[in-house]
Design an enzyme around this catalytic site. Structure first.
Site, short mmCIF file in Angstrom:
data_model
loop_
_atom_site.label_atom_id
_atom_site.label_comp_id
_atom_site.label_asym_id
_atom_site.label_seq_id
_atom_site.Cartn_x
_atom_site.Cartn_y
_atom_site.Cartn_z
N THR A 315 0.87 -1.19 0.00
CA THR A 315 0.00 0.00 0.00
C THR A 315 0.90 1.23 0.00
OG1 THR A 315 -0.05 0.44 2.39
CG2 THR A 315 -1.59 -1.23 1.54
N ASP A 316 0.32 2.38 -0.21
CA ASP A 316 1.07 3.61 0.05
C ASP A 316 0.82 3.99 1.51
OD1 ASP A 316 2.63 5.87 -0.17
OD2 ASP A 316 1.80 6.51 -2.07
N TRP A 317 1.38 5.08 1.92
CA TRP A 317 1.46 5.53 3.31
C TRP A 317 0.08 5.63 3.98
CZ3 TRP A 317 5.95 6.69 5.96
CH2 TRP A 317 5.81 7.43 7.14
N ASP A 319 -2.53 4.07 3.79
CA ASP A 319 -3.70 4.11 2.91
C ASP A 319 -4.83 3.18 3.32
OD1 ASP A 319 -3.79 6.14 0.92
OD2 ASP A 319 -1.82 5.41 0.36
#
Ligand code: BGC
Length: 758
Positions: A315-317, A319
């Site tokens: 995932t991104d930060w 998310d």
């Protein structure tokens, strides 16, 4: 695949099907990588793991979580907190750690961090080494004295995949030299929204050029064997549709119909997967109303089923948290975790707490997510660790990296910067300057390594000066070194504020020529959002006041994105776009200004003239229709692919191998290019093709081939470019790639040739 493995999968699938009644069954059965043999060694590790350990393997925490101090407010100097590390390894069994606590570290400190973490991970917990990841996006920008290259947009402007591969290869080496085997790079988002704060992190607006750079970069990072101690895992960012926020603001909604998605935004990712990219990071935003982290069709049906991606999806930060806190598609963390895991994520960049672990363990224990789903993610994660060799050798031989930050690496970064800088105007051949010219260097980008490097340099936003590379030259310093004349410097204007310019005027009066370096505050992501694409008034005012003196003005643009310069363009005699050229960009620019290097960069995007006319080069015919019904409304400041040289190149003898082609054929276009000047130079031969009539409205033209060639003074080069006819395909009304028979026009410079596809 062996039969045992096949049985294993079907048995699992069956168990999964009978244990689920909520429709998530089909979601899992679509993943083609279930048929892929990740290896018996990996199956053995997984067979010994508890639910808690599997969830831990899928967890990525921020370095802050195991450091002394508070998250985002660590004690200085940085120190690992051994109690917290113990909890991460022995209680949560985390599989991955990322980033830096705030700012860049020495290589010795990285050695201490990585060695401590890995020694603990392999002797305690579940004995599985950690995969450490970082954003080394233009060189290893979080290790002191690493080699910093131009940001990706500048690398694209070289139109030289060899330089991009070399930059990636050096970055991989210096990343491993810091003990880190996973690089969150490259950004494969296509930049068609100039307002977007991450424009500079991309390879620009064109799919063909970006695909060529993608191949070069992935091969530089990973090589043929990513377990090599000088290679890293690439991470394709940010899957999918991140770069096109309708509002221009980061992480705001994108609306991208499937045809456009497939034709413009998917191909770079497809190319990277074909070239064995090992990991992917998911788009933080929403597309067509669905946050991508919750989108099963994108993360599983497309990524796993259609593209057959076998590596890990992180995932991104934060998310998953954002699914309930910001996107509002989940009621709470538990709901959010269920959505994201069933949609297809493998690893959660959690990264500052363990809420993901608690929620996922509970979901599995209550049979809302089958344990087999965790197994599949663990297979992918462990396989990436195996590919990188870290299952066997988690700690690098730090003493083996003698070339870290070496002159050889700096030279490669300087070459990349020199080939990126793009000459956009050169009235009366004001450039190159004579070696003895007296120059005033001014403007907010003139004496700042921070502006020159942009964000992701020593800190996230790149604005803190205390970590700048010692010995790297600003533009002013580099010009002073390169010249025999008297070089003066004055700031003149801040990035957003006009100073008293009397001192600048005074120095300008003594100069033969004035170099004004215009810039933008280093920034990315949300902090990089802007309200307006126009160059700040203070900087316009500076150019205007100096131009009143009647001396030659040279503008050096050092921007994160193409800020509108229409109002200052005619006050300048020469203009050079430097993008964000990195630590050696000042040296590169100085060499071009004094004629030691002949400029050869070309714009990898359309430079807009007006803030409200953001039209790419490959627009549709209706987009060039003006209000008086003429076909001349497409009027950018500078066109995609534009860039001048100190040499003049002439094209002759352009020929096609034939004029009628079939689908499987390859078109060969050959030509002669003469360097009619007394300087050696490099020219980018660009081949565009226009589909004359098509069932989906055709673009006015598309780049279908290019080659950068070096041609000595007064010499002629024979150039041949091969274009498979399949390259002329487009995404048709059924959203499938399709070569449609018909008439095409190929153009090189202003020469046009017709051909047919039957
Ligand atoms: C960015 C990613 C980056 C990640 C880790 C995110 O905020 O969107 O591009 O890789 O942080 O630093």
């Amino acid at each position: 695949m062996n039969t045992g493995k096949r049985y294993f999968i079907f048995a699992h699938l069956f168990l999964f099907i009978v244990s689920c009644s909520n429709g998530s069954v089909n979601q899992i059965s679509e993943t083609r990588d279930q048929e892929f043999d990740y290896g018996q060694d990996i199956e053995e590790i997984i067979s010994k793991m508890s639910i808690e350990e599997k969830v831990g393997q899928m967890t990525q925490i921020n370095l802050d979580v195991i450091s002394k101090g508070e998250v985002f407010n660590l004690t200085v100097p940085h120190e690992l907190d051994l109690k917290r590390l113990d909890s991460a390894i022995n209680h949560y069994f985390v599989g991955s750690i990322l980033n830096v606590g705030g700012h860049t570290y020495s290589r010795a400190h990285w050695e201490e961090i990585i060695t401590t973490i890995q020694n603990k991970a392999v002797t305690e917990g579940n004995h599985v080494p950690i995969i450490y990841g970082i954003d080394a996006i233009h060189g290893v920008n979080y290790t002191n004295d690493a080699t910093l290259f131009p940001q990706q947009i500048g690398q694209a402007a070289t139109w030289n995949p060899k330089l991009v591969k070399r930059a990636a290869s050096i970055t991989a080496y210096e990343c491993r030299a810091s003990g880190i085997p996973w690089n969150f790079s490259p950004v494969l988002d296509i930049a068609r929204q100039p307002l977007w704060s991450r424009f500079f992190e991309t390879y620009g607006e064109d799919v063909f050029l970006a695909k060529a750079m993608t191949r070069a970069c992935i091969s530089g990072y990973q090589g043929t064997d990513p377990s090599n101690a000088n290679k890293v895992a690439a991470c394709m960012k940010h899957f999918l549709g991140y770069s096109m926020p309708l509002s221009g603001k980061d992480r705001t909604p994108a609306w991208i119909p499937e045809r456009q998605l497939r034709e413009y935004f998917l191909p770079t990712f497809e190319t990277a997967i074909e070239n064995n990219a090992l990991t992917v990071m998911i788009n933080s935003g929403e597309m067509n109303g669905i946050p991508v982290h919750a989108n099963h069709a994108i993360l599983t049906t497309l990524l796993r089923g259609e593209l057959n991606f076998k590596g890990l999806a992180v995932t991104d930060w934060e998310d998953i948290i954002k699914l309930y806190k910001e996107h509002k598609v989940a009621t709470d963390m538990r709901d959010a975790v269920k959505l994201a895991v069933l949609a297809g994520i493998d690893m959660s960049m959690t990264p500052n707490d363990y809420s993901f672990n608690h929620a996922l363990i509970d979901l599995v224990k209550k049979n809302e997510i089958p344990e087999r789903r965790l197994d599949q993610s663990c297979r992918r994660i462990l396989w990436v660790k195996k590919q990188l060799g870290i299952l066997k050798n988690p700690i690098p031989a730090f003493e083996n990296y003698a070339l870290f930050g070496s002159d050889e690496h700096k030279e490669a970064a300087t070459n990349a910067a020199t080939e990126s800088i793009t000459l956009l105007k050169n009235k009366n051949n004001v450039l190159p300057l004579s070696a003895g010219a007296n120059v005033l260097v001014c403007g907010p980008a003139a004496n700042s390594l921070n502006v020159q490097n942009g964000a992701w340099t020593h800190t996230w936003q790149g604005v803190d000066e205390q970590y700048n590379t010692k010995g790297a030259n600003t533009i002013y310093e580099a010009i002073a070194k390169e010249s025999d004349g008297k070089i003066r410097y004055e700031l003149g204007a801040g990035l957003n504020s006009l100073k008293d310019i009397s001192a600048t005027i005074e120095k300008a009066l003594k100069a033969d020529v004035i170099v004004v370096c215009l810039g933008e505050i280093p920034s990315t992501e949300k902090p990089g959002d802007i309200e307006d694409l126009n160059l700040h008034e203070a900087q316009k005012e500076l150019v205007k006041s100096l131009s009143d003196l009647g001396k030659p003005i040279i503008l050096a643009l050092v921007f994160n994105r193409p800020l509108i310069v229409r109002e200052v363009e005619d006050q300048a005699d020469a203009i050079l776009h430097c993008y964000l050229p990195g630590d050696y960009g000042g040296d590169a620019l100085a060499q071009i200004l004094f004629g030691k290097i002949n400029p050869s960069g070309k714009l990898p995007f359309t430079y807009p003239r007006h803030a409200g006319s953001l039209v790419p080069y490959d627009h549709k015919h209706t987009e060039k229709l003006d209000k008086n019904f003429g076909y001349e409304a497409f009027h950018p400041q500078w066109e995609f692919g534009f860039g001048m040289s100190y040499s003049k190149f002439e094209y002759t003898d352009i020929k096609l191998n034939k004029t009628v082609f079939k689908e499987g054929d390859t078109l060969l276009v050959s030509m002669k290019v003469l360097n009619r000047s007394n300087r050696d130079g490099k020219e980018v031969v660009q081949v565009y093709i226009s589909d004359q009539v098509a069932s989906i409205t055709p673009s006015v033209k598309r780049l279908r081939g290019f080659d950068k060639v070096e041609i000595a003074a007064q010499e002629t080069a024979a150039v041949e470019i091969a274009i498979p006819i399949a390259e002329l395909s487009f995404v048709n009304e059924k959203n499938k790639w399709f070569v449609e028979p018909g008439e095409f026009v190929l153009s090189v410079e202003s020469i046009k040739l017709r051909f047919q596809v039957q």
